[in-house]
Design an enzyme around this catalytic site. Sequence first.
Site, short mmCIF file in Angstrom:
data_model
loop_
_atom_site.label_atom_id
_atom_site.label_comp_id
_atom_site.label_asym_id
_atom_site.label_seq_id
_atom_site.Cartn_x
_atom_site.Cartn_y
_atom_site.Cartn_z
N MET A 116 30.11 35.79 51.93
CA MET A 116 28.98 36.59 52.44
C MET A 116 28.96 37.87 51.62
SD MET A 116 29.61 35.69 56.42
CE MET A 116 31.25 35.12 56.04
N HIS B 280 38.48 27.66 57.19
CA HIS B 280 37.26 28.40 56.83
C HIS B 280 37.63 29.87 56.62
CE1 HIS B 280 32.81 28.83 56.96
NE2 HIS B 280 33.04 30.00 57.56
N ASP C 262 36.25 33.55 55.69
CA ASP C 262 35.03 34.37 55.65
C ASP C 262 35.25 35.61 54.81
OD1 ASP C 262 33.10 32.99 57.42
OD2 ASP C 262 34.71 33.22 58.88
N SER D 263 36.32 32.06 67.04
CA SER D 263 36.88 32.55 68.31
C SER D 263 37.16 31.41 69.29
CB SER D 263 35.95 33.59 68.93
OG SER D 263 34.64 33.10 68.99
N ASP E 158 27.98 27.18 61.60
CA ASP E 158 28.94 28.28 61.69
C ASP E 158 28.34 29.39 62.54
OD1 ASP E 158 30.92 30.16 61.19
OD2 ASP E 158 30.31 30.53 59.11
N HIS F 118 33.70 30.85 52.50
CA HIS F 118 32.32 31.23 52.83
C HIS F 118 32.09 32.65 52.33
CE1 HIS F 118 29.28 32.10 56.35
NE2 HIS F 118 28.70 32.13 55.16
N MET G 84 33.61 38.91 53.24
CA MET G 84 32.48 39.83 53.45
C MET G 84 32.69 41.09 52.62
SD MET G 84 31.96 39.51 57.55
CE MET G 84 32.26 37.96 58.42
N MET H 183 23.82 28.80 59.26
CA MET H 183 24.38 29.84 60.14
C MET H 183 23.67 29.80 61.48
SD MET H 183 26.82 31.37 58.55
CE MET H 183 27.13 32.54 59.87
N PHE I 87 30.05 38.85 61.80
CA PHE I 87 31.08 39.05 62.83
C PHE I 87 31.36 37.74 63.56
CE2 PHE I 87 28.84 42.97 62.09
CZ PHE I 87 29.88 43.88 61.92
N SER J 218 37.80 29.04 61.56
CA SER J 218 37.60 30.28 60.81
C SER J 218 38.71 31.26 61.14
CB SER J 218 36.25 30.90 61.17
OG SER J 218 36.25 32.25 60.76
C1 DX5 Z 1 30.41 34.90 60.82
C2 DX5 Z 1 31.34 33.98 60.11
C3 DX5 Z 1 31.90 32.94 60.98
C4 DX5 Z 1 32.72 33.45 62.14
C5 DX5 Z 1 32.41 32.54 63.28
O1 DX5 Z 1 29.72 35.65 59.91
O2 DX5 Z 1 30.70 33.33 59.05
O3 DX5 Z 1 32.65 31.97 60.25
O4 DX5 Z 1 34.11 33.47 61.94
O5 DX5 Z 1 33.02 33.04 64.39
P1 DX5 Z 1 32.71 32.43 65.82
O6 DX5 Z 1 33.08 30.99 65.78
O7 DX5 Z 1 33.60 33.24 66.72
O8 DX5 Z 1 31.25 32.65 66.10
ZN ZN Z 2 31.79 31.61 58.10
#
Ligand code: DX5
Ligand code: ZN
Length: 215
Positions: free
Chosen positions: A69, A34, A36, A199, A176, A67, A38, A141, A147, A9
């Site tokens: 959101m 990936h 994200d 991360s 994820d 992804h 938002m 999830m 975050f 991600s």
């Molecule tokens: C969170 C995202 C994830 C995020 C995961 O809402 O959908 O994809 O980047 O981050 P880590 O792997 O650090 O939990």
């Molecule tokens: Zn994600």
Amino acid sequence: MNKTIISPSILSADFANLEQEITAVQNAGANWIHIDVMDGHFVPNITIGIPVVKSLRQVTDLTLDTHLMIENPEKYIKAFAEAGSDIITFHYEACKSNQHIYDTISMIKDFGLKAGLSIKPATTPDKIYDFLDKIDLILVMTVEPGFGGQEFIHECALKIPKIKENAPQNLIIQVDGGINNLTGKICKSLGANSLAAGSYIYKSKDYQKAVSSLL
Ligand code: DX5
Ligand code: ZN
């Protein structure tokens, strides 16, 4: 043998150097990227969107695993498809009805893309059984979306075997949130075959080591 699909991600990547960050995980053995997205409504955070997907499409052949959101995902499918997404995953909770979900899946498929459906921690797996034979990927999830860097919620992973029992054999089961070598192993043993990890990979010193440890 089923191969695990690793999807780093980029939420945790260095946004000032995205091209290098993508090349680096590609060289480290990642399969997908990936992304994200938002909107500040569906989740309390705002990240990146269509122009970034379009730019990334110019610099990588890796599958762009998008992804969403966001609320009203159907309004943005065309734009993400045209920008170069390969997979579009949207949220069950962002939809008003089962019909809304079916229609959004069809839109994604009509663009020739893979369709994914995601569930937040509070959503029980039985809610999505009806859609499993219509989609290519289910995203479970394992943190509250919004975050990176949050702690893995173990109970969420227990949904995986239930989903697997009710799914066609070729459905991709992705997790994820809070994925590292240990939580990734738990998810794989429960039946997941794709790990999205932010991360753990991007905050590590050695991407290759991090990616390999998830396989
Ligand atoms: C969170 C995202 C994830 C995020 C995961 O809402 O959908 O994809 O980047 O981050 P880590 O792997 O650090 O939990
Ligand atoms: Zn994600």
